[in-house]
Motif scaffolding. Structure first.
Motif, PDB file in Angstrom:
ATOM      1  N   ASP A 148       1.475   8.576  -2.763  1.00  0.00           N
ATOM      2  CA  ASP A 148       2.791   8.994  -3.241  1.00  0.00           C
ATOM      3  C   ASP A 148       2.762  10.442  -3.716  1.00  0.00           C
ATOM      4  O   ASP A 148       3.652  11.238  -3.402  1.00  0.00           O
ATOM      5  CB  ASP A 148       3.247   8.057  -4.368  1.00  0.00           C
ATOM      6  N   ARG A 149       1.705  10.799  -4.456  1.00  0.00           N
ATOM      7  CA  ARG A 149       1.567  12.179  -4.952  1.00  0.00           C
ATOM      8  C   ARG A 149       1.407  13.161  -3.790  1.00  0.00           C
ATOM      9  O   ARG A 149       2.027  14.237  -3.763  1.00  0.00           O
ATOM     10  CB  ARG A 149       0.336  12.266  -5.883  1.00  0.00           C
ATOM     11  N   ILE A 150       0.590  12.772  -2.801  1.00  0.00           N
ATOM     12  CA  ILE A 150       0.363  13.663  -1.661  1.00  0.00           C
ATOM     13  C   ILE A 150       1.648  13.889  -0.873  1.00  0.00           C
ATOM     14  O   ILE A 150       1.997  15.024  -0.520  1.00  0.00           O
ATOM     15  CB  ILE A 150      -0.739  13.093  -0.743  1.00  0.00           C
ATOM     16  N   TYR A 151       2.386  12.812  -0.604  1.00  0.00           N
ATOM     17  CA  TYR A 151       3.621  12.934   0.174  1.00  0.00           C
ATOM     18  C   TYR A 151       4.657  13.784  -0.555  1.00  0.00           C
ATOM     19  O   TYR A 151       5.435  14.513   0.084  1.00  0.00           O
ATOM     20  CB  TYR A 151       4.190  11.553   0.493  1.00  0.00           C
ATOM     21  N   ILE A 241      -1.894   2.517  10.169  1.00  0.00           N
ATOM     22  CA  ILE A 241      -0.958   2.769  11.262  1.00  0.00           C
ATOM     23  C   ILE A 241       0.422   2.205  10.924  1.00  0.00           C
ATOM     24  O   ILE A 241       1.452   2.843  11.126  1.00  0.00           O
ATOM     25  CB  ILE A 241      -1.504   2.156  12.565  1.00  0.00           C
ATOM     26  N   LYS A 242       0.434   0.985  10.422  1.00  0.00           N
ATOM     27  CA  LYS A 242       1.670   0.390   9.906  1.00  0.00           C
ATOM     28  C   LYS A 242       1.348  -0.166   8.521  1.00  0.00           C
ATOM     29  O   LYS A 242       0.512  -1.060   8.396  1.00  0.00           O
ATOM     30  CB  LYS A 242       2.193  -0.715  10.828  1.00  0.00           C
ATOM     31  N   ALA A 243       2.027   0.353   7.515  1.00  0.00           N
ATOM     32  CA  ALA A 243       1.655   0.069   6.131  1.00  0.00           C
ATOM     33  C   ALA A 243       2.894  -0.177   5.283  1.00  0.00           C
ATOM     34  O   ALA A 243       4.027  -0.013   5.757  1.00  0.00           O
ATOM     35  CB  ALA A 243       0.856   1.254   5.575  1.00  0.00           C
ATOM     36  N   PRO A 244       2.719  -0.560   4.027  1.00  0.00           N
ATOM     37  CA  PRO A 244       3.877  -0.734   3.144  1.00  0.00           C
ATOM     38  C   PRO A 244       4.647   0.573   2.988  1.00  0.00           C
ATOM     39  O   PRO A 244       4.069   1.671   3.061  1.00  0.00           O
ATOM     40  CB  PRO A 244       3.243  -1.146   1.808  1.00  0.00           C
ATOM     41  N   GLY A 245       5.956   0.462   2.754  1.00  0.00           N
ATOM     42  CA  GLY A 245       6.757   1.644   2.459  1.00  0.00           C
ATOM     43  C   GLY A 245       6.556   2.077   1.020  1.00  0.00           C
ATOM     44  O   GLY A 245       5.846   1.421   0.248  1.00  0.00           O
ATOM     45  N   MET A 246       7.168   3.166   0.642  1.00  0.00           N
ATOM     46  CA  MET A 246       7.053   3.669  -0.726  1.00  0.00           C
ATOM     47  C   MET A 246       7.824   2.791  -1.714  1.00  0.00           C
ATOM     48  O   MET A 246       7.495   2.731  -2.892  1.00  0.00           O
ATOM     49  CB  MET A 246       7.560   5.112  -0.802  1.00  0.00           C
TER      50      MET A 246
END
Length: 264
Positions: A148-151, A241-246
């Motif tokens: 989250d911090r990186i994005y 590749i496919k992961a939880p959303g924020m």
């Protein structure tokens, strides 16, 4: 003064419990007859007994009750203690909810199928990739807040799926982890670093499903490397590749993760 039997009646605490509290230094009688060792209690003891009964009703453990009786001086102290207990209960609820999720995994018939997945193992040459990253020591489940911090720092300039690098040879409670997001952007942030992950020769497989069962992907790789006598290196990588959303986690059975382990 009240004899132990009378005190038992007015407090609804059994004689056995009163003797136990005496032995544990939780509620000692104000007076003890030196000749026959009979216990006698006064009104101050009655107030302590009322507090003990309240703490028992609020599910305080014996060790917690002991601690309270040592520091308690009045209602103001009790308010602080109950606030702390409330926070402990909230934390316990979170832990229990997490446990329930794990239990549900083992209730589903699909679990046994997942354990028998035929993972396709492949050798790959992974090129160098520029990433924005944060390296930290923590739990495996902590990575979400670091991504989250990186994005937030790189904004919309991600050029690939996020990944974690794991630097330990084995499982650790506090693991050495580097969370990375591919990007061409040069960032300027106190916590986020821009770097290049080096090219590696690796062995990989794709895991579809929950992160709780991703260990089966590692087992498949390690079984294969032992059979082929291939030496594994660190850091391993997991590409999400496919992961939880924020905000929304979505269906965990549909998560897709590539597990990559460098080899000699």
């Amino acid at each position: 003064m009240y004899k132990i039997g009378d005190f038992s009646k007015i407090t609804n605490l059994s004689v056995k419990a009163l003797r136990y509290y005496d032995e544990e230094n939780i509620l000692k009688p104000s007076f003890r007859n030196e000749e026959n060792f009979y216990r006698f209690y006064d009104d101050n003891d009655f107030k302590k007994a009322e507090l003990i009964i309240l703490l028992r009703e609020l599910n305080f453990s014996i060790s917690e009750i002991k601690d309270v009786m040592k520091i308690y001086e009045g209602q103001a102290d009790l308010s602080y203690i109950l606030e702390e207990k409330k926070d402990m209960v909230k934390k316990k609820i979170i832990e229990e909810k997490s446990l329930l999720k794990k239990i549900k995994l083992y209730i589903k018939p699909k679990l046994m199928e997942d354990n028998n997945i035929n993972y396709k193992i492949a050798f790959k040459d992974i090129p160098a990739v520029k990433v924005a990253s944060i390296r930290y020591s923590g739990k495996y489940s902590d990575c979400g807040k670091y991504f989250d911090r990186i994005y937030k720092v790189i904004k919309g300039d991600a050029t690939g799926a996020p990944l974690n690098c794991y630097y330990d040879d084995d499982y650790k409670e506090d693991a050495d982890i580097e969370s990375c997001v591919p990007t061409l952007k040069q960032v300027c942030d106190s916590a986020v670093t821009t770097k290049e992950l080096p090219p590696i020769r690796a062995i990989s497989t794709i895991h579809t499903g929950t992160y709780e069962s991703i260990n089966m992907a590692y087992k498949a790789i390690f079984d294969y490397t032992q059979e082929k006598r291939v030496n594994c290196l660190t850091p391993s990588r997991e590409i999400y590749i496919k992961a939880p959303g924020m905000i929304f986690r979505g269906n965990p059975n549909n998560y897709i993760t590539e597990v990559i382990i460098p080899i000699e």
